[in-house]
Design an enzyme around this catalytic site. Structure first.
Site, PDB file in Angstrom:
ATOM      1  N   ASP A   1       0.854  -1.195   0.000  1.00 19.47           N
ATOM      2  CA  ASP A   1       0.000   0.000   0.000  1.00 19.47           C
ATOM      3  C   ASP A   1       0.893   1.249   0.000  1.00 19.47           C
ATOM      4  O   ASP A   1       1.020   1.947   1.002  1.00 19.47           O
ATOM      5  CB  ASP A   1      -0.912  -0.018   1.226  1.00 19.47           C
ATOM      6  CG  ASP A   1      -1.816   1.210   1.297  1.00 19.47           C
ATOM      7  OD1 ASP A   1      -1.987   1.885   0.258  1.00 19.47           O
ATOM      8  OD2 ASP A   1      -2.329   1.497   2.391  1.00 19.47           O
TER       9      ASP A   1
ATOM     10  N   ASN B   1       4.016  -5.222  15.870  1.00 17.92           N
ATOM     11  CA  ASN B   1       2.926  -6.080  16.339  1.00 17.92           C
ATOM     12  C   ASN B   1       3.108  -6.351  17.833  1.00 17.92           C
ATOM     13  O   ASN B   1       3.404  -7.464  18.268  1.00 17.92           O
ATOM     14  CB  ASN B   1       2.925  -7.389  15.543  1.00 17.92           C
ATOM     15  CG  ASN B   1       1.681  -8.210  15.789  1.00 17.92           C
ATOM     16  OD1 ASN B   1       0.693  -7.722  16.323  1.00 17.92           O
ATOM     17  ND2 ASN B   1       1.726  -9.480  15.406  1.00 17.92           N
TER      18      ASN B   1
ATOM     19  N   ASP C   1       0.877  -5.861  20.396  1.00 19.38           N
ATOM     20  CA  ASP C   1      -0.232  -6.243  21.265  1.00 19.38           C
ATOM     21  C   ASP C   1      -0.156  -7.751  21.507  1.00 19.38           C
ATOM     22  O   ASP C   1       0.840  -8.399  21.148  1.00 19.38           O
ATOM     23  CB  ASP C   1      -1.577  -5.828  20.659  1.00 19.38           C
ATOM     24  CG  ASP C   1      -1.899  -6.561  19.360  1.00 19.38           C
ATOM     25  OD1 ASP C   1      -0.975  -7.145  18.746  1.00 19.38           O
ATOM     26  OD2 ASP C   1      -3.069  -6.558  18.946  1.00 19.38           O
TER      27      ASP C   1
ATOM     28  N   ASP D   1       2.949 -10.019  20.729  1.00 20.42           N
ATOM     29  CA  ASP D   1       3.008 -10.899  19.561  1.00 20.42           C
ATOM     30  C   ASP D   1       4.358 -10.835  18.857  1.00 20.42           C
ATOM     31  O   ASP D   1       4.816 -11.831  18.295  1.00 20.42           O
ATOM     32  CB  ASP D   1       1.892 -10.527  18.574  1.00 20.42           C
ATOM     33  CG  ASP D   1       0.515 -10.863  19.127  1.00 20.42           C
ATOM     34  OD1 ASP D   1       0.424 -11.750  19.991  1.00 20.42           O
ATOM     35  OD2 ASP D   1      -0.466 -10.219  18.709  1.00 20.42           O
TER      36      ASP D   1
ATOM     37  N   ASP E   1      -4.745 -11.821  14.421  1.00 19.67           N
ATOM     38  CA  ASP E   1      -3.419 -11.228  14.536  1.00 19.67           C
ATOM     39  C   ASP E   1      -2.981 -10.596  13.217  1.00 19.67           C
ATOM     40  O   ASP E   1      -2.167  -9.664  13.189  1.00 19.67           O
ATOM     41  CB  ASP E   1      -2.425 -12.306  14.965  1.00 19.67           C
ATOM     42  CG  ASP E   1      -1.091 -11.739  15.411  1.00 19.67           C
ATOM     43  OD1 ASP E   1      -1.055 -10.572  15.841  1.00 19.67           O
ATOM     44  OD2 ASP E   1      -0.090 -12.460  15.336  1.00 19.67           O
TER      45      ASP E   1
ATOM     46  N   ASP F   1      -2.992  -6.741  12.392  1.00 17.03           N
ATOM     47  CA  ASP F   1      -1.921  -5.883  12.878  1.00 17.03           C
ATOM     48  C   ASP F   1      -0.736  -5.863  11.928  1.00 17.03           C
ATOM     49  O   ASP F   1       0.209  -5.091  12.131  1.00 17.03           O
ATOM     50  CB  ASP F   1      -1.446  -6.352  14.259  1.00 17.03           C
ATOM     51  CG  ASP F   1      -2.564  -6.337  15.284  1.00 17.03           C
ATOM     52  OD1 ASP F   1      -3.484  -5.514  15.144  1.00 17.03           O
ATOM     53  OD2 ASP F   1      -2.514  -7.153  16.227  1.00 17.03           O
TER      54      ASP F   1
ATOM     55  N   ASP G   1       3.679   7.803  37.064  1.00 17.18           N
ATOM     56  CA  ASP G   1       5.117   7.571  36.972  1.00 17.18           C
ATOM     57  C   ASP G   1       5.455   6.223  36.358  1.00 17.18           C
ATOM     58  O   ASP G   1       6.538   6.039  35.818  1.00 17.18           O
ATOM     59  CB  ASP G   1       5.750   7.661  38.361  1.00 17.18           C
ATOM     60  CG  ASP G   1       5.732   9.077  38.907  1.00 17.18           C
ATOM     61  OD1 ASP G   1       5.642  10.015  38.100  1.00 17.18           O
ATOM     62  OD2 ASP G   1       5.797   9.246  40.142  1.00 17.18           O
TER      63      ASP G   1
ATOM     64  N   LEU H   1       7.711  12.989  31.831  1.00 19.61           N
ATOM     65  CA  LEU H   1       7.532  12.833  30.387  1.00 19.61           C
ATOM     66  C   LEU H   1       6.167  13.382  29.997  1.00 19.61           C
ATOM     67  O   LEU H   1       5.139  12.817  30.360  1.00 19.61           O
ATOM     68  CB  LEU H   1       7.641  11.354  30.000  1.00 19.61           C
ATOM     69  CG  LEU H   1       7.378  10.984  28.548  1.00 19.61           C
ATOM     70  CD1 LEU H   1       8.373  11.663  27.623  1.00 19.61           C
ATOM     71  CD2 LEU H   1       7.433   9.472  28.366  1.00 19.61           C
TER      72      LEU H   1
ATOM     73  N   HIS I   1      10.267  16.064  38.379  1.00 18.25           N
ATOM     74  CA  HIS I   1       9.377  15.807  37.248  1.00 18.25           C
ATOM     75  C   HIS I   1       8.838  17.110  36.668  1.00 18.25           C
ATOM     76  O   HIS I   1       8.465  18.024  37.415  1.00 18.25           O
ATOM     77  CB  HIS I   1       8.202  14.925  37.672  1.00 18.25           C
ATOM     78  CG  HIS I   1       8.617  13.570  38.149  1.00 18.25           C
ATOM     79  ND1 HIS I   1       7.725  12.667  38.702  1.00 18.25           N
ATOM     80  CD2 HIS I   1       9.820  12.950  38.146  1.00 18.25           C
ATOM     81  CE1 HIS I   1       8.372  11.559  39.021  1.00 18.25           C
ATOM     82  NE2 HIS I   1       9.644  11.708  38.690  1.00 18.25           N
TER      83      HIS I   1
ATOM     84  N   ASP J   1       6.013  17.631  35.409  1.00 16.48           N
ATOM     85  CA  ASP J   1       4.601  17.888  35.732  1.00 16.48           C
ATOM     86  C   ASP J   1       4.437  18.604  37.074  1.00 16.48           C
ATOM     87  O   ASP J   1       3.323  18.960  37.458  1.00 16.48           O
ATOM     88  CB  ASP J   1       3.771  16.607  35.692  1.00 16.48           C
ATOM     89  CG  ASP J   1       4.096  15.622  36.824  1.00 16.48           C
ATOM     90  OD1 ASP J   1       5.077  15.845  37.557  1.00 16.48           O
ATOM     91  OD2 ASP J   1       3.356  14.613  36.950  1.00 16.48           O
TER      92      ASP J   1
ATOM     93  N   CYS K   1       0.140  13.061  39.443  1.00 11.85           N
ATOM     94  CA  CYS K   1       1.039  11.946  39.763  1.00 11.85           C
ATOM     95  C   CYS K   1       0.265  10.670  40.060  1.00 11.85           C
ATOM     96  O   CYS K   1       0.751   9.568  39.800  1.00 11.85           O
ATOM     97  CB  CYS K   1       1.902  12.294  40.970  1.00 11.85           C
ATOM     98  SG  CYS K   1       2.839  13.818  40.821  1.00 11.85           S
TER      99      CYS K   1
END
Length: 681
Positions: free
Chosen positions: A118, A149, A151, A161, A174, A177, A362, A422, A483, A485, A663
């Site tokens: 594709d 893949n 999951d 997987d 499967d 995916d 965290d 993050l 952090h 945040d 947090c």
């Protein structure tokens, strides 16, 4: 059309050769000519188009053509053969008297071969897209996309997987995916003896990909011999390519046929992997018995592995996650009400799983991966590995819910590796450069510090390698927990850039308290009525010169970050709201370390954002006319943006443990509507 390929011919011999439709073949006519050859002539079947270089003169068009050392015959086949060897090309040689010295004959079998993906990113594998072998970013770009893949189709003995035993497709589901790749061929019922098709990858690419095929080919169209039919119901999917098998022969079906392959991504872009995977399909030609075959044609497709993408506060929430502990009933009560008002699901991680660890922010970061054919959430598990370490893997990993982590040396892990450190901004444009998926924000040590704490390198390398949300490094090591945040957040807004950045501001806090004092409210108390907390008046706070000095230091740290954020996110002061928050300095866990900052009262910037509803730590500030002055100020600053402020009591269960609402919570959000592959890079 591919570049011309050199073909060898021998006079006095008949050679069978497979020619791929659309490819150009080049024959040096002098190299294998009979001795004393001075002229040549060419004859061929109607489906063979040829030309001679250098072009013969007009006078020699109807007579043998002069031969020299550079005489080259170029030819192509215009359509696929119906039978083996059903086309011919012959070259006859002559001496200077134009006496016949012999001829070389090629029996040609033409086949159409196309390895397809594709490439135009519309969810359909089109035939022989001219851009399938390259990658280009942008809305007018091209190139196929591959998902990691990551999951898990299993509900027990779980493992992503992509980490399952090589060759195992656990369920047909499967396959969604994976990226579909189609081998399309057209030609006679079988290839001439000895010719075969081989699929192959490089050793480097093999670390990042596996290729499976449908065991029973799903469809074969008719040819001149009639129609062939294959079973549509496939029971299993044999492994074709992996790091244990870099090449594999592929069945040539004959007729006008298609063979489906399923391409599985195994790893995300990282410092040692640019995300590009190349898969090749070659036609191999036999030379003679006991001699290896040689490739005569190769088709190549290119995939780029989809990056892991974070979601900012401005995206719609799907599900909030919190931990249940023995002492956070009031917190959970406030979170339940907030989630219900926001139309957002609330997932509670109970004590049997969290084992007393309440810091769900965290432990993990929610993100997602996306392609034209499939999209699903992926949790990034932090290196922190507190008592919540099993939650992302055991509770979140599952069908259509992926998992990824980066594991550093344990000696490298610090508080800055927790994912309160993050964050990601909403979409921004900076000096003409667009970041439609926002920019990742991470906290590190101050640039001039040699002994400070930093986010571990393997996590930073991973975040940088995703490319689509170019990270910005902020200075967070001045905080005890460390952090980002703790001093910043983002909220949606109806104007300007579509959001406001919120910054903690001791200056704003002192301004508010001085205003209260001047209005005669100096005796109003903070922490009034809070169990096990000594109340303190506004006057006492303002009279504490040591506390003021500490907050001047904190303000300078936040201002340094403010300048970085304005520059790196293209913000102006009007895009920033300063929140009245004070800090205090405490000694680090290691008595030899420097003093670092913690919030003096609940840190209101450390909030959860669920659409227009904000869950803000209840500050227990001084009351004026029966209302908390800090809450009133927050409402004044934020409600004009159409936001609703809900104050959640986290004092005993979170604030006194050096954390707040953000947090202790996490949010999975809807993906961006913007497709990452449409970014201009």
């Amino acid at each position: 059309m591919t570049l011309p390929r050199t073909l060898r011919i021998d006079y006095g011999k008949k050679i069978e050769f497979v020619c791929v439709v659309g490819s150009e073949l080049s024959v040096n006519l002098d190299r294998n000519a009979p001795p004393k050859s001075k002229f040549f002539s060419v004859k061929c079947s109607p489906d063979v188009q040829h030309s001679v270089h250098p072009p013969p003169t007009e006078a020699s068009l109807l007579s043998p053509i002069p031969l020299n050392g550079n005489s080259t015959l170029l030819f192509t086949m215009s359509r696929a053969s119906e039978h083996e060897n059903d086309n011919k090309l012959s070259v006859r040689y002559y001496d200077e008297n134009k006496k016949d010295l012999g001829k070389a004959v090629l029996h040609l079998t033409a086949v159409e071969i196309s390895l397809d993906v594709d490439a135009d990113r519309d969810g359909v594998v089109e035939k022989n897209n001219p851009n399938k072998g390259s990658w280009k970013w942008g809305p007018d770009g091209h190139g196929a996309i591959l998902l990691v893949n990551c999951d898990c189709e299993r509900s027990y003995w779980k493992k992503p997987d992509n980490m399952q035993k090589a060759g195992a497709v656990t369920r047909v589901s499967d396959l969604k995916d994976m990226s579909l790749m189609v081998l399309r061929t057209k030609g006679p019922a079988k290839l001439p003896e000895g010719y075969k098709l081989t699929m192959h990858i490089s050793q480097g690419d093999a670390e990042g990909v596996r290729v499976f095929r449908s065991k029973a080919p799903p469809v074969v169209v008719s040819n001149s011999f009639g129609s062939l039919f294959y079973n549509d119901f496939v029971k299993d999917y044999p492994l074709v390519l992996s790091k244990e098998a870099l090449s594999e022969d592929v069945l040539y079906l004959g007729g006008d046929s298609e063979l489906n392959f399923h391409v599985e991504g195994l790893k995300f872009p990282d410092i040692d992997f640019d995300g590009f995977i190349r898969i090749n399909l070659s036609v191999l030609e036999p030379i003679s018995k006991g001699v290896p075959e040689t490739p005569i044609f190769t088709d190549q497709v290119v995939f780029r592995v989809a990056p892991w993408i974070m979601t900012p506060n401005t995206l719609e929430p799907i599900e909030a996650v919190v931990c249940s502990t023995s002492d956070n009933y009031q917190f959970l009560k406030g979170m339940r009400m907030l989630a219900e008002e926001s139309g957002c699901k609330l997932k509670i991680c109970h004590e049997y799983m969290n084992r007393g660890d309440r810091w769900i922010q965290d432990e993990l970061e929610f993100g997602y991966i996306d392609s034209p054919h499939q999209s699903f959430p992926v949790v990034l598990d932090s290196p922190r590995d507190g008592k919540l370490l099993d939650f992302p893997y055991k509770e979140l990993l599952g069908p259509d819910f992926g998992y990824v982590t980066r594991v550093p040396e344990r000696t490298d892990v610090s508080s800055l590796d927790s994912f309160g450190n993050l964050e990601v901004s909403p979409p921004v444009t900076v000096n003409g450069t667009s970041y439609p998926l926002g920019r990742i924000l991470i906290g590190v040590a101050f640039p001039t510090t040699t002994k400070g704490r930093n986010m571990t390198k393997v996590v930073q390398d991973f975040l940088w390698a995703q490319k689509v949300q170019e990270p910005v490094a902020l200075f967070s090591d001045w905080l005890y927990v460390g952090h980002v945040d703790e001093f910043m957040s983002f909220v949606p807004a109806p104007d300007r850039k579509g959001f406001r950045m919120l910054l903690a501001s001791p200056d704003a806090g002192y301004k508010l308290f001085r205003g209260l004092q001047s209005d005669g409210h100096g005796k109003a108390k903070l922490f009034d009525g809070v169990e096990d907390e000594e109340p303190i008046t506004v006057d006492e706070i303002l009279d504490n010169s040591g506390l003021h000095s500490q907050n001047c230091y904190v303000q300078s740290c936040i201002d340094w970050n403010r300048d970085v954020l304005k520059r790196e996110l293209g913000l102006e002061d009007e895009d920033i709201i300063d929140l009245p928050i004070l800090f205090k300095l405490v000694v680090g866990k290691d008595k030899s370390t420097q003093f670092r900052a913690v919030a003096y009262y609940p840190d209101m910037v450390n909030m959860i954002v669920l659409g227009k509803n904000l869950g803000i730590p209840k500050p227990y500030g001084p009351k004026v006319n029966g209302r908390c002055a800090l809450e009133a100020e927050m409402c004044s600053l934020l409600e004009g943006l159409g936001l609703n402020c809900t104050f959640i009591d986290d004092f005993a269960s979170y604030h006194k443990r050096l954390g707040e609402v953000h947090c202790g919570s996490n949010v999975r959000r809807k993906p961006f509507e913007m497709k990452w592959w449409n970014m201009e890079m």
